[in-house]
Design a protein around this motif. Sequence first.
Motif, PDB file in Angstrom:
ATOM      1  N   ARG A   1      46.196  50.764  22.856  1.00 23.21           N
ATOM      2  CA  ARG A   1      46.995  49.811  22.170  1.00 23.21           C
ATOM      3  C   ARG A   1      47.912  48.728  22.898  1.00 23.21           C
ATOM      4  N   MET A   2      48.443  49.143  24.061  1.00 28.75           N
ATOM      5  CA  MET A   2      49.139  48.606  25.241  1.00 28.75           C
ATOM      6  C   MET A   2      48.276  47.373  25.801  1.00 28.75           C
TER       7      MET A   2
ATOM      8  N   PHE B   1      55.349  50.645  28.688  1.00 27.03           N
ATOM      9  CA  PHE B   1      56.182  51.772  28.451  1.00 27.03           C
ATOM     10  C   PHE B   1      57.660  51.517  28.326  1.00 27.03           C
TER      11      PHE B   1
ATOM     12  N   ILE C   1      47.646  55.267  22.825  1.00 28.93           N
ATOM     13  CA  ILE C   1      48.635  54.696  23.210  1.00 28.93           C
ATOM     14  C   ILE C   1      48.543  53.430  24.298  1.00 28.93           C
TER      15      ILE C   1
ATOM     16  N   GLU D   1      53.138  59.895  23.311  1.00 31.07           N
ATOM     17  CA  GLU D   1      52.554  59.652  22.081  1.00 31.07           C
ATOM     18  C   GLU D   1      52.683  60.706  21.145  1.00 31.07           C
ATOM     19  N   ASP D   2      52.504  62.111  21.584  1.00 32.89           N
ATOM     20  CA  ASP D   2      52.588  63.159  20.527  1.00 32.89           C
ATOM     21  C   ASP D   2      54.260  63.546  20.454  1.00 32.89           C
TER      22      ASP D   2
ATOM     23  N   ALA E   1      51.050  59.498  29.176  1.00 31.32           N
ATOM     24  CA  ALA E   1      50.881  58.762  27.966  1.00 31.32           C
ATOM     25  C   ALA E   1      50.624  59.737  26.647  1.00 31.32           C
ATOM     26  N   ARG E   2      49.891  60.623  26.627  1.00 32.90           N
ATOM     27  CA  ARG E   2      49.754  61.309  25.559  1.00 32.90           C
ATOM     28  C   ARG E   2      50.829  62.376  25.475  1.00 32.90           C
TER      29      ARG E   2
ATOM     30  N   LEU F   1      59.122  51.139  25.218  1.00 33.81           N
ATOM     31  CA  LEU F   1      59.801  52.175  24.422  1.00 33.81           C
ATOM     32  C   LEU F   1      60.784  53.056  24.782  1.00 33.81           C
TER      33      LEU F   1
END
Length: 696
Positions: A684-685, A692, A681, A622-623, A618-619, A695
């Motif tokens: 927030r989900m 996911f 992230i 996100e980045d 997830a990170r 996205l």
Amino acid sequence: MADIHQVNDLISIEREGDIALICIDNPPVNATGQPVREGLQQAIEKLNAEGNAKVAAIYAAGRTFVAGADIKEFGKPPKVPALPDVFNVIEDSTVPVICVMHGTALGGGLELGLSCHARIGIEGLRVGLPEINLGLLPGAGGTQRVPRLAGIPMALDMSLSGRMVDAKEALEKGLIDRLDQGDPRDVALKAAQDVLDGTLQTRRTCDLETPKDDTALDETAAMLRKKQAHMFSPHKIVEAVRASYLPRAEGLAIERQAFIDSMDTPQRAGMIHAFFGERAVSNIPEAKGDTRPLDRIGVIGGGTMGSGIATSCLLAGIPVTLVEVAQDGLDRGIATITKNIDGAVSRGKLAGDKRDAVLGMLTPTLAMEDLADVDLVIEAVFEQMDVKRDIFGKLDSICKPGAILASNTSYLDINEIAACTKRPADVLGLHFFSPAHVMRLLEIVQGAETAPDVLATGFALAKKLKKVGVLAQVCDGFIGNRILAHYSKVASYLVLDGASPQQVDDALEGFGFAMGPHKVGDLAGLDIGWMTRKRKADDRDPAERYAGDVADRICENGWFGRKTGKGYYLYDSGAPVPNPEVATIIDEVRADKGITPRTFADEDIIDRYMTAMISEAARVVEDGTAKRPVDVDMVFLFGYGFPRFRGGPLHYADSIGAAELVARIEAYAKEDPHYWQVPPILARMAKDGSTFADLN
């Protein structure tokens, strides 16, 4: 002038006297979309209603026969007529219907042929039932008609493996009645005439009885219960093939229900995600546009990785210049490449008469200056920045303008490597996975100054090598190894806290991984992780719980896994056996750290391991290290042995739900708040209910 009637845009009937030639023309692969299904049914019904054709022959235009279903219909409500109904109309035709197949006949394409009254193959034909690869089973008569023609063992083999069967085997097993050469239309016309002359016999497949073979069915069912208990469609395949003993209508009804049941499973959803994801990763702007030549490639380093990369290029028809610093290393590289090529011949991946020509494209040398004319250089040496900086500095002065300079680094900073040259725009990362001539993943790492055409060329190379190219940005470990570095700590923490390496491996293999993390470490070489831990020792966060105590002590004994015959497991007897000395090391480490071991259920092992993997994945999304969640999923499916039927870590995350994942992390954080932190992230989900998949 031939009498041609256009049934619809994709199906036509051509009359030649008493013969009707039915042509399927639905480029590029003549998929069985709704217009094809409808047109075929209307054509057969028309011929039977008119009653003036004595034989009909179905063939296809273009480079292949029907290569399967129309992927544009995947996930949408089914449209009539359904394939099984169309094929029943063909099989029940009073006008004999023969089929001429060329190229590939896969899934519904083969099932179409099976429903005809005779089948002619054209040299080079390959047939198959690949539905298992989508978590499904043949749903248009494949499990009913293959057993009648070729027997139950063949039906089980094809349906459970999804493998391609060549024309010779198809003929030997009875899937086709004859093998010819020539243009499909000409072969169809001749075969139809042979039916009229009585030299080619026709019969309805449904009129044949399946030869009894309860032993094959029972043994296969037992094997699946033992080895694939977690899967769904394989068991349904056995059930459906067994139903081929029954009359057609009853057997098809059982097959259809098994197909519907398989459609409604998370496994089918995961495998469909994998199917489309493999195509999605290269469907990005960075993969398109102008590219540079790839007429000759240089590879620096003749070790396992360099030899594998060279092998992959040679098998793709690209000449390779292989550079080593010493003759013994070069000789080992040549020997490894030769062994790899011979292996490709023995596996049927390369024709034997092409072996010498492929090896003839290899130019071994000790002089880096021989790379002056190559279009792309791939450096594959030790994972040490000073070594790579030295090589790229030399390449900068040796290679021609416009040549691409690539590093196969697994972790190191591509920008720092590029800075050693006066042409950083020509530099990128091409991270292959070992063995490079087998593993399909290629991480294409974009440096800060990598030119767009250089990046696009990386994707073009992946396509040439038949690999899955995934775009990654620069960070320590890129996508896959960065995530791996995080979640592999959980396996170590579990062992420190009470589980055994074997229990962890067994639990994760039960989840679907081909090998547990400790077996993987032994296979890759435990010294690789040891070297990485030592490289990063100075940057280690003092607040972080160290995960390498046990592995470090194993390596200090010189036990690096399979290559030394000993690691977490012993390999003297072939199959891995737990190393009893590792248990002693674990006890010593626990004592040193004052850890009282506790019991873990297999489910807890899986939950912790997967939650850690998902957290770092997830990170990475996100980045921006990975462009989309699907890119992470494909990295893990094609490079890390993630079970395909689960779709990838972030597809699997959606099946759990963000709220549940956040709850798990918060619970685990009570033990180790430094390691277990909720990615923003994911928080927030959990709050807004998004996924996911949204996205992608």
